[in-house]
Design an enzyme around this catalytic site. Structure first.
Site, PDB file in Angstrom:
ATOM      1  N   ASP A  84      46.584  37.472  36.518  1.00 38.55           N
ATOM      2  CA  ASP A  84      47.219  38.424  37.414  1.00 38.55           C
ATOM      3  C   ASP A  84      48.069  39.340  36.535  1.00 38.55           C
ATOM      4  O   ASP A  84      48.436  38.972  35.413  1.00 38.55           O
ATOM      5  CB  ASP A  84      48.090  37.657  38.417  1.00 38.55           C
ATOM      6  N   MET A  85      48.383  40.536  37.005  1.00 39.71           N
ATOM      7  CA  MET A  85      49.147  41.454  36.160  1.00 39.71           C
ATOM      8  C   MET A  85      50.629  41.481  36.536  1.00 39.71           C
ATOM      9  O   MET A  85      51.492  41.064  35.754  1.00 39.71           O
ATOM     10  CB  MET A  85      48.555  42.860  36.237  1.00 39.71           C
ATOM     11  N   ASP A  86      50.931  41.952  37.744  1.00 42.79           N
ATOM     12  CA  ASP A  86      52.326  42.100  38.141  1.00 42.79           C
ATOM     13  C   ASP A  86      52.972  40.743  38.381  1.00 42.79           C
ATOM     14  O   ASP A  86      52.492  39.933  39.175  1.00 42.79           O
ATOM     15  CB  ASP A  86      52.423  42.939  39.411  1.00 42.79           C
TER      16      ASP A  86
ATOM     17  N   ASP B 157      51.817  34.245  39.587  1.00 39.99           N
ATOM     18  CA  ASP B 157      53.236  34.048  39.897  1.00 39.99           C
ATOM     19  C   ASP B 157      53.491  33.960  41.391  1.00 39.99           C
ATOM     20  O   ASP B 157      54.637  33.766  41.802  1.00 39.99           O
ATOM     21  CB  ASP B 157      54.058  35.211  39.335  1.00 39.99           C
TER      22      ASP B 157
END
Length: 229
Positions: free
Chosen positions: A11-13, A170
């Protein structure tokens, strides 16, 4: 003997970059401008991992057209980039971690609900795109998390079976998307405490950042899981 292909899907953010508080601030400001008040913690749990148009319709009206949500999304994301731009940096240990993974022939992908402009802002702003075998975002799949679409497409583009992929997340919706994809998950507590993920049986490790992670231990930590129906 040829090793079975393996992949890490990030995942990025909130995972590659610790930015979710800035996304939440931008959403709160965006909604407040339109007379809508939201609780930051509740908003994060409800929205993190969903695509912008999905969030927009939840909070601004289910009858919004695609053109209307696109215009509103662009305004909100521009506000986010203005807020977070001065703070842009990778989570501790990330670059070293992925460089080691590449040395061990682990394929790498990004699977994010972010729109193209935010992917450029983050990955190119930090010169990280060159490390990845695949980058999949909101423009590539119809449904956001907790649907597994973005993770399954990332695995396909890497040429790796879902059961041999480990997702880094997250947010609970992201971990659920990984579970539905038949993938194990590592949780980064950049945004929520470990207790927020207690219900998930596909979580194999919880860490504060990438300096606490060992690649071999992650792949050895749990048997493959089955894709949820």
């Amino acid at each position: 003997m040829t090793q079975t292909p393996r992949a890490f899907i990030f995942d990025m953010d909130g995972t590659i970059v610790d930015n979710m508080s800035f996304h939440t601030k931008s959403w709160i400001a965006f909604l407040a401008k339109r007379g809508r008040s939201v609780d930051p913690d509740d908003f994060f749990r409800d929205s993190a991992g969903r695509q912008g148009h999905e969030i927009m319709r939840s909070y601004m009206g289910a009858d919004l057209s695609d053109a209307e949500t696109a215009t509103l999304d662009a305004e909100k994301e521009s506000l986010y980039r203005d807020l977070y731009g001065p703070h842009l940096e990778a989570v501790a240990g990330f670059e070293s971690f992925i460089e080691t993974a590449q040395e061990e022939d682990v394929r790498l992908a990004v699977a994010t609900a972010a729109p193209p402009a935010n992917i450029v802002f983050t990955l190119d702003g930090l010169d990280l795109r060159r490390h990845f075998d695949a980058v999949v975002g909101a423009a590539d799949v119809a449904r956001g998390k907790p649907n597994p679409d973005v993770f399954l497409l990332a695995a396909e583009r890497c040429g790796v079976a879902p059961g041999h992929c480990i997702v880094f997340e997250d947010a609970p919706l992201g971990v659920e998307a990984a579970r539905r994809a038949g993938m194990r998950a590592v949780v980064l507590t950049t945004t929520l405490p470990a207790s927020a993920f207690a219900e998930f049986d596909n979580v194999i490790c919880i860490a504060r950042d990438f300096t606490e992670l060992d690649i071999d231990a992650l792949f050895d930590s749990s048997p493959l899981i089955q894709q949820a129906q």
